[in-house]
Design an enzyme around this catalytic site. Structure first.
Site, mmCIF file in Angstrom:
data_model
loop_
_atom_site.group_PDB
_atom_site.id
_atom_site.type_symbol
_atom_site.label_atom_id
_atom_site.label_comp_id
_atom_site.label_asym_id
_atom_site.label_seq_id
_atom_site.Cartn_x
_atom_site.Cartn_y
_atom_site.Cartn_z
ATOM 1 N N ARG A 157 3.447 9.920 4.703
ATOM 2 C CA ARG A 157 4.892 9.947 4.753
ATOM 3 C C ARG A 157 5.298 9.457 3.013
ATOM 4 N NH1 ARG A 157 7.853 7.001 9.764
ATOM 5 N NH2 ARG A 157 6.048 5.998 9.656
ATOM 6 N N LYS A 207 0.824 -1.360 -0.388
ATOM 7 C CA LYS A 207 0.173 -0.122 0.137
ATOM 8 C C LYS A 207 0.827 1.506 0.204
ATOM 9 C CE LYS A 207 0.796 1.002 4.248
ATOM 10 N NZ LYS A 207 1.117 2.546 5.319
#
Length: 339
Positions: A260, A196
């Site tokens: 992030r 992912k």
């Protein structure tokens, strides 16, 4: 319960705070002396979330063995990027500290090892096999740390082949803001958590190009198909892709500015080099190396597996392709039935 967290980055610190607030005794290993000092003396992590006052039940040490002493569960929160170089020290400390046989070792790492490509679970099990007995557990779910540390409600999954261990951790580590589910598909949860991040890079690139929610929704939806194909390659259960570690975590990282990997994807549209971007932050975007690990592994092991989005992300990071051209390439692929 005494919890030992190996790694005092943003997520390790977040979990320490959540579980300390729930009444657990938490010991954290950190490499940086200034982090150890700030946690023990000021109840803050000076490098990660310095604005958050940490619970006094959290202690820190630069000695892995000391952090492991008396632990009833160990959380592995070292980025995959650094894991190979870290394992010798962990193995030695584990052998010296001698945690209880069968102690749960819970990985919150969301990435693959590369050069060569390897699952974190396989690598750690091989490296620690001579140091002591433990039970491997994989933790994953939609858990953006900046939200979790604020106590915002979320859920995650703890996957373990030993159902009794998983259910005990579920009972002990669930809190009023962190609801845990159990699973037996350890490999599936690990693969989802890693893949992912690659797709989140793609979503970040789309956002960096000022493309809207439609584009990101397509990347998420078709990305799920690629995740499912990779689950099958690694021998995991295909239906795990629809759980918290798959769809749940992908939606979070594919749409959150606090992710992030999403943020890294946006930065890759600015013309900055990967080296410049990474040198400007302490945060690690695991998707960067995982992209390389996946593509190199698939090229050797399963070259017929279609991974168009992941391959375009690879082309941007490692072959100099522009994100705009990557989107054009995806839109120009041969038309086909949805499946």
């Amino acid at each position: 319960m005494r919890i030992s967290i190996i790694g005092a980055g943003s997520f390790g610190t977040t979990l320490a705070q959540v579980w300390a607030e729930s009444g657990h005794d938490v010991s954290v290993f950190a490499r940086e002396p200034e982090v150890v000092a700030s946690i023990n003396e000021d109840h803050r992590n000076c490098l990660f979330y310095p604005e958050v006052e940490l619970h006094p039940a959290i202690s820190a040490s630069r000695d892995i063995g000391e952090a492991l002493t008396g632990a009833e569960v160990v959380i592995l929160a070292v980025p995959a990027k650094y894991l190979r170089g870290f394992m010798a020290g962990l193995a030695g400390a584990w052998a010296s500290a001698q945690p209880a046989a069968g102690i749960p070792l819970v990985s919150v790492i969301k990435g693959f090892l590369y050069d060569p490509t390897e699952l974190v679970s396989n690598f750690v099990n091989a490296q620690l096999a001579k140091s002591g007995e433990f039970t491997w557990v994989q933790f994953c779910g939609p858990t953006i740390s900046s939200e979790v540390i604020q106590g915002q409600p979320t859920a995650a999954v703890v996957a373990c082949q030993d159902t009794e261990v998983a259910e005990k951790l579920q009972a002990e580590l669930s809190t009023s803001s962190l609801r845990l589910y159990t699973s037996r598909d350890v490999i599936g949860v690990e693969v989802n958590g890693a893949v992912k991040n690659v797709l989140a890079l793609a979503c970040g690139m789309a956002a960096g190009l000022d493309l809207g929610v439609n584009t990101r929704s397509v990347l998420v939806t078709r990305g799920l198909v690629e995740m499912k194909r990779l689950l099958q390659v690694f021998g995991a259960e295909a239906e795990t892709v629809m759980g918290l570690s798959g769809l749940g975590d992908l939606v979070t990282t594919g749409f959150s500015e606090n992710s992030r990997n999403f943020a890294m994807g946006k930065l890759l549209t600015t013309g900055k080099t990967l080296e410049d971007i990474e040198s400007s932050t302490r945060q690690v975007a695991e998707g960067v190396r995982t992209t390389r690990a996946i593509v190199e592994y698939i090229n050797e092991d399963s070259p017929d597996v279609e991974l168009p989005i992941i391959r375009e992300v690879y082309a941007v990071i490692y072959e100099g392709k522009t994100p705009a051209d990557a989107i054009k390439a995806l839109m120009g692929r041969p038309l086909k039935e949805e499946k």
